[in-house]
Design an enzyme around this catalytic site. Structure first.
Site, mmCIF file in Angstrom:
data_model
loop_
_atom_site.group_PDB
_atom_site.id
_atom_site.type_symbol
_atom_site.label_atom_id
_atom_site.label_comp_id
_atom_site.label_asym_id
_atom_site.label_seq_id
_atom_site.Cartn_x
_atom_site.Cartn_y
_atom_site.Cartn_z
ATOM 1 N N HIS A 105 0.807 -1.217 0.000
ATOM 2 C CA HIS A 105 0.000 0.000 0.000
ATOM 3 C C HIS A 105 0.844 1.273 0.000
ATOM 4 C CE1 HIS A 105 -3.506 2.469 0.643
ATOM 5 N NE2 HIS A 105 -2.990 2.973 1.756
ATOM 6 N N PHE A 106 1.825 1.356 0.864
ATOM 7 C CA PHE A 106 2.675 2.544 0.927
ATOM 8 C C PHE A 106 3.916 2.294 0.072
ATOM 9 C CE2 PHE A 106 0.163 3.100 4.857
ATOM 10 C CZ PHE A 106 -0.331 4.362 4.603
#
Length: 130
Positions: A105-106
């Site tokens: 996600h990041f």
């Protein structure tokens, strides 16, 4: 979704090597999530995401009409916004540039340099000096 374990998961799930992700991330985010009353705010925000799909036709029409230059760099292992969500942009944006990275996600936490290079190349092709 607001516990320390959940916050760590958001930063480490889907990455190639969780040991390379700095614990400063959740060390800085978690105290903000733990503030009194924040759980209700976050739950309201999560719930409001459900209002987005009704707006998709407007956004898609805008993209089809205006064709803004678009760079999409996405973590292909993102469990929050799965990679399948990246492809529909290509239906509306005929020249969208899509890069799926082997991360979560990041994506910036693991592939910041790769993403910066994609951005430099994209901007070099689409932003002209006057």
């Amino acid at each position: 979704m607001l516990t320390l374990d959940a916050t760590k998961w958001q930063f480490t799930n889907g990455v190639r090597n969780a040991a390379t992700i700095s614990p400063d991330n959740w060390g800085h985010v978690q105290p903000l999530l733990d503030r009194p009353g924040n759980d209700e705010i976050q739950l309201e925000l999560f719930h409001s995401y459900g209002s987005n799909p009704a707006l998709y036709p407007q956004w898609q029409a805008y993209l089809r009409k205006h064709q803004p230059p678009t760079l999409i760099v996405w973590g292909k292992n993102d469990a929050i916004f799965p990679a399948e969500g990246a492809y529909p942009y290509q239906r509306d944006l005929k020249d969208a540039e899509l890069h799926l990275l082997d991360t979560g996600h990041f994506a910036l936490e693991e592939d910041g340099e790769v993403i910066a290079n994609h951005m430099r190349q994209f901007l070099g092709q689409h932003v002209h000096s006057r």
